[in-house]
Design a protein around this motif. Structure first.
Motif, PDB file in Angstrom:
ATOM      1  N   HIS A 100       0.831  -1.205   0.000  1.00 22.50           N
ATOM      2  CA  HIS A 100       0.000   0.000   0.000  1.00 22.50           C
ATOM      3  C   HIS A 100       0.868   1.259   0.000  1.00 22.50           C
ATOM      4  O   HIS A 100       0.608   2.205  -0.754  1.00 22.50           O
ATOM      5  CB  HIS A 100      -0.934   0.001   1.212  1.00 22.50           C
ATOM      6  N   LEU A 101       1.925   1.264   0.797  1.00 24.50           N
ATOM      7  CA  LEU A 101       2.826   2.409   0.832  1.00 24.50           C
ATOM      8  C   LEU A 101       3.521   2.604  -0.510  1.00 24.50           C
ATOM      9  O   LEU A 101       3.692   3.729  -0.977  1.00 24.50           O
ATOM     10  CB  LEU A 101       3.866   2.238   1.944  1.00 24.50           C
ATOM     11  N   TRP A 102       3.911   1.501  -1.144  1.00 22.07           N
ATOM     12  CA  TRP A 102       4.571   1.620  -2.434  1.00 22.07           C
ATOM     13  C   TRP A 102       3.621   2.178  -3.489  1.00 22.07           C
ATOM     14  O   TRP A 102       4.005   2.992  -4.325  1.00 22.07           O
ATOM     15  CB  TRP A 102       5.154   0.279  -2.866  1.00 22.07           C
ATOM     16  N   ARG A 103       2.362   1.760  -3.447  1.00 22.60           N
ATOM     17  CA  ARG A 103       1.374   2.317  -4.386  1.00 22.60           C
ATOM     18  C   ARG A 103       1.186   3.811  -4.162  1.00 22.60           C
ATOM     19  O   ARG A 103       1.030   4.574  -5.113  1.00 22.60           O
ATOM     20  CB  ARG A 103       0.045   1.590  -4.249  1.00 22.60           C
ATOM     21  N   LEU A 104       1.192   4.220  -2.908  1.00 24.59           N
ATOM     22  CA  LEU A 104       1.099   5.649  -2.613  1.00 24.59           C
ATOM     23  C   LEU A 104       2.315   6.392  -3.169  1.00 24.59           C
ATOM     24  O   LEU A 104       2.172   7.478  -3.746  1.00 24.59           O
ATOM     25  CB  LEU A 104       0.989   5.889  -1.102  1.00 24.59           C
ATOM     26  N   LEU A 105       3.489   5.805  -3.020  1.00 27.44           N
ATOM     27  CA  LEU A 105       4.687   6.441  -3.556  1.00 27.44           C
ATOM     28  C   LEU A 105       4.650   6.519  -5.084  1.00 27.44           C
ATOM     29  O   LEU A 105       5.090   7.505  -5.669  1.00 27.44           O
ATOM     30  CB  LEU A 105       5.940   5.676  -3.120  1.00 27.44           C
ATOM     31  N   LEU A 106       4.118   5.488  -5.720  1.00 25.38           N
ATOM     32  CA  LEU A 106       4.033   5.494  -7.181  1.00 25.38           C
ATOM     33  C   LEU A 106       3.070   6.551  -7.703  1.00 25.38           C
ATOM     34  O   LEU A 106       3.147   6.944  -8.864  1.00 25.38           O
ATOM     35  CB  LEU A 106       3.628   4.112  -7.698  1.00 25.38           C
ATOM     36  N   SER A 107       2.162   7.021  -6.859  1.00 26.46           N
ATOM     37  CA  SER A 107       1.229   8.059  -7.292  1.00 26.46           C
ATOM     38  C   SER A 107       1.910   9.432  -7.367  1.00 26.46           C
ATOM     39  O   SER A 107       1.358  10.354  -7.957  1.00 26.46           O
ATOM     40  CB  SER A 107       0.028   8.124  -6.349  1.00 26.46           C
ATOM     41  N   LEU A 108       3.092   9.562  -6.791  1.00 32.24           N
ATOM     42  CA  LEU A 108       3.831  10.823  -6.837  1.00 32.24           C
ATOM     43  C   LEU A 108       4.622  10.919  -8.140  1.00 32.24           C
ATOM     44  O   LEU A 108       4.854   9.918  -8.816  1.00 32.24           O
ATOM     45  CB  LEU A 108       4.796  10.908  -5.652  1.00 32.24           C
ATOM     46  N   SER A 109       5.055  12.135  -8.464  1.00 30.69           N
ATOM     47  CA  SER A 109       5.902  12.315  -9.638  1.00 30.69           C
ATOM     48  C   SER A 109       7.255  11.638  -9.389  1.00 30.69           C
ATOM     49  O   SER A 109       7.648  11.450  -8.235  1.00 30.69           O
ATOM     50  CB  SER A 109       6.108  13.805  -9.915  1.00 30.69           C
ATOM     51  N   PRO A 110       7.956  11.267 -10.442  1.00 30.20           N
ATOM     52  CA  PRO A 110       9.243  10.589 -10.246  1.00 30.20           C
ATOM     53  C   PRO A 110      10.243  11.395  -9.418  1.00 30.20           C
ATOM     54  O   PRO A 110      10.951  10.842  -8.587  1.00 30.20           O
ATOM     55  CB  PRO A 110       9.758  10.380 -11.669  1.00 30.20           C
ATOM     56  N   SER A 111      10.283  12.710  -9.624  1.00 25.56           N
ATOM     57  CA  SER A 111      11.247  13.506  -8.855  1.00 25.56           C
ATOM     58  C   SER A 111      10.850  13.578  -7.386  1.00 25.56           C
ATOM     59  O   SER A 111      11.701  13.472  -6.501  1.00 25.56           O
ATOM     60  CB  SER A 111      11.378  14.904  -9.444  1.00 25.56           C
ATOM     61  N   ALA A 112       9.556  13.724  -7.107  1.00 18.28           N
ATOM     62  CA  ALA A 112       9.107  13.760  -5.711  1.00 18.28           C
ATOM     63  C   ALA A 112       9.338  12.410  -5.041  1.00 18.28           C
ATOM     64  O   ALA A 112       9.751  12.339  -3.887  1.00 18.28           O
ATOM     65  CB  ALA A 112       7.633  14.140  -5.649  1.00 18.28           C
ATOM     66  N   ARG A 113       9.094  11.336  -5.765  1.00 22.74           N
ATOM     67  CA  ARG A 113       9.319   9.989  -5.230  1.00 22.74           C
ATOM     68  C   ARG A 113      10.800   9.774  -4.935  1.00 22.74           C
ATOM     69  O   ARG A 113      11.161   9.239  -3.885  1.00 22.74           O
ATOM     70  CB  ARG A 113       8.806   8.952  -6.229  1.00 22.74           C
ATOM     71  N   ALA A 114      11.656  10.239  -5.833  1.00 17.04           N
ATOM     72  CA  ALA A 114      13.098  10.092  -5.617  1.00 17.04           C
ATOM     73  C   ALA A 114      13.538  10.861  -4.374  1.00 17.04           C
ATOM     74  O   ALA A 114      14.333  10.359  -3.573  1.00 17.04           O
ATOM     75  CB  ALA A 114      13.860  10.587  -6.845  1.00 17.04           C
ATOM     76  N   VAL A 115      12.997  12.062  -4.199  1.00 23.51           N
ATOM     77  CA  VAL A 115      13.352  12.861  -3.023  1.00 23.51           C
ATOM     78  C   VAL A 115      12.912  12.149  -1.749  1.00 23.51           C
ATOM     79  O   VAL A 115      13.678  12.037  -0.782  1.00 23.51           O
ATOM     80  CB  VAL A 115      12.725  14.267  -3.118  1.00 23.51           C
ATOM     81  N   LEU A 116      11.689  11.637  -1.724  1.00 23.23           N
ATOM     82  CA  LEU A 116      11.190  10.953  -0.527  1.00 23.23           C
ATOM     83  C   LEU A 116      12.003   9.688  -0.221  1.00 23.23           C
ATOM     84  O   LEU A 116      12.332   9.425   0.938  1.00 23.23           O
ATOM     85  CB  LEU A 116       9.723  10.581  -0.685  1.00 23.23           C
ATOM     86  N   LEU A 117      12.304   8.917  -1.244  1.00 27.28           N
ATOM     87  CA  LEU A 117      13.064   7.686  -1.013  1.00 27.28           C
ATOM     88  C   LEU A 117      14.476   7.985  -0.523  1.00 27.28           C
ATOM     89  O   LEU A 117      14.980   7.306   0.378  1.00 27.28           O
ATOM     90  CB  LEU A 117      13.106   6.842  -2.286  1.00 27.28           C
ATOM     91  N   LEU A 118      15.096   9.004  -1.102  1.00 28.56           N
ATOM     92  CA  LEU A 118      16.438   9.350  -0.638  1.00 28.56           C
ATOM     93  C   LEU A 118      16.412   9.887   0.788  1.00 28.56           C
ATOM     94  O   LEU A 118      17.334   9.641   1.566  1.00 28.56           O
ATOM     95  CB  LEU A 118      17.076  10.372  -1.573  1.00 28.56           C
ATOM     96  N   ARG A 119      15.348  10.595   1.142  1.00 34.28           N
ATOM     97  CA  ARG A 119      15.271  11.177   2.484  1.00 34.28           C
ATOM     98  C   ARG A 119      14.972  10.116   3.538  1.00 34.28           C
ATOM     99  O   ARG A 119      15.630  10.034   4.568  1.00 34.28           O
ATOM    100  CB  ARG A 119      14.196  12.269   2.515  1.00 34.28           C
ATOM    101  N   TYR A 120      13.946   9.305   3.295  1.00 30.84           N
ATOM    102  CA  TYR A 120      13.472   8.410   4.354  1.00 30.84           C
ATOM    103  C   TYR A 120      13.965   6.972   4.232  1.00 30.84           C
ATOM    104  O   TYR A 120      14.014   6.259   5.223  1.00 30.84           O
ATOM    105  CB  TYR A 120      11.951   8.459   4.426  1.00 30.84           C
ATOM    106  N   GLN A 121      14.320   6.530   3.047  1.00 26.57           N
ATOM    107  CA  GLN A 121      14.840   5.171   2.919  1.00 26.57           C
ATOM    108  C   GLN A 121      16.366   5.176   3.006  1.00 26.57           C
ATOM    109  O   GLN A 121      16.956   4.337   3.675  1.00 26.57           O
ATOM    110  CB  GLN A 121      14.402   4.543   1.597  1.00 26.57           C
ATOM    111  N   GLU A 122      16.992   6.143   2.338  1.00 25.88           N
ATOM    112  CA  GLU A 122      18.452   6.209   2.352  1.00 25.88           C
ATOM    113  C   GLU A 122      18.975   7.138   3.445  1.00 25.88           C
ATOM    114  O   GLU A 122      20.173   7.235   3.642  1.00 25.88           O
ATOM    115  CB  GLU A 122      18.962   6.678   0.990  1.00 25.88           C
ATOM    116  N   ASP A 123      18.084   7.849   4.118  1.00 24.29           N
ATOM    117  CA  ASP A 123      18.421   8.719   5.250  1.00 24.29           C
ATOM    118  C   ASP A 123      19.426   9.814   4.877  1.00 24.29           C
ATOM    119  O   ASP A 123      20.361  10.101   5.616  1.00 24.29           O
ATOM    120  CB  ASP A 123      18.940   7.888   6.418  1.00 24.29           C
ATOM    121  N   LEU A 124      19.215  10.427   3.708  1.00 23.02           N
ATOM    122  CA  LEU A 124      20.076  11.522   3.281  1.00 23.02           C
ATOM    123  C   LEU A 124      19.485  12.854   3.737  1.00 23.02           C
ATOM    124  O   LEU A 124      18.272  13.012   3.827  1.00 23.02           O
ATOM    125  CB  LEU A 124      20.216  11.543   1.760  1.00 23.02           C
TER     126      LEU A 124
END
Length: 131
Positions: A63-87
């Protein structure tokens, strides 16, 4: 091999450096084209594993991944780098080559969108107590 065949046409050391760079870049491009024939999976289609520990709820992860896929690619990249990669936002801006304020805007807006789309959790109720 190409240098020995074209050595007579080289007129100066600057011309030699330019020619070597040009040949090297063309050979690198040729190599990349050969590698492109290998089947690859685009990152947008592959669902990355959100955690190395497999003790979470797979339905929640999906469900979380589907929510992330609803975002634009650049916004998704920013969120993943911030919260998954902890940058930090500064590191994200350098990595994605975008202004720091754009990174901050993506973070703020994306979190707002995800909060609106995500179902609100029910408040915890204590059993045995009636109010």
């Amino acid at each position: 091999m190409q240098l020995s065949g074209n050595l007579k046409s080289i007129v100066s050391s600057t011309h030699l450096v330019f020619w070597l760079r040009k040949v090297t870049s063309h050979r690198a491009i040729d190599q990349l084209r050969r590698r492109a024939r290998i089947e690859t999976i685009p990152l947008d289609e592959e669902i990355p594993q959100l955690s190395t520990v497999d003790d979470g709820d797979p339905l929640l992860h999906r469900h979380l991944w589907r929510l992330l896929l609803s975002l634009s690619p650049s916004a998704r990249a920013v969120l993943l780098l911030r919260y998954q990669e902890d940058l930090d936002p500064i590191d994200i801006a350098r990595t994605l080559d975008m202004p720091i304020n754009t990174v901050k805007s993506h973070l703020k807006r994306s979190l707002e969108v995800l909060r609106q789309k995500a179902p609100n959790p029910e408040p915890l109720r204590c059993e045995g107590k009636s109010t």
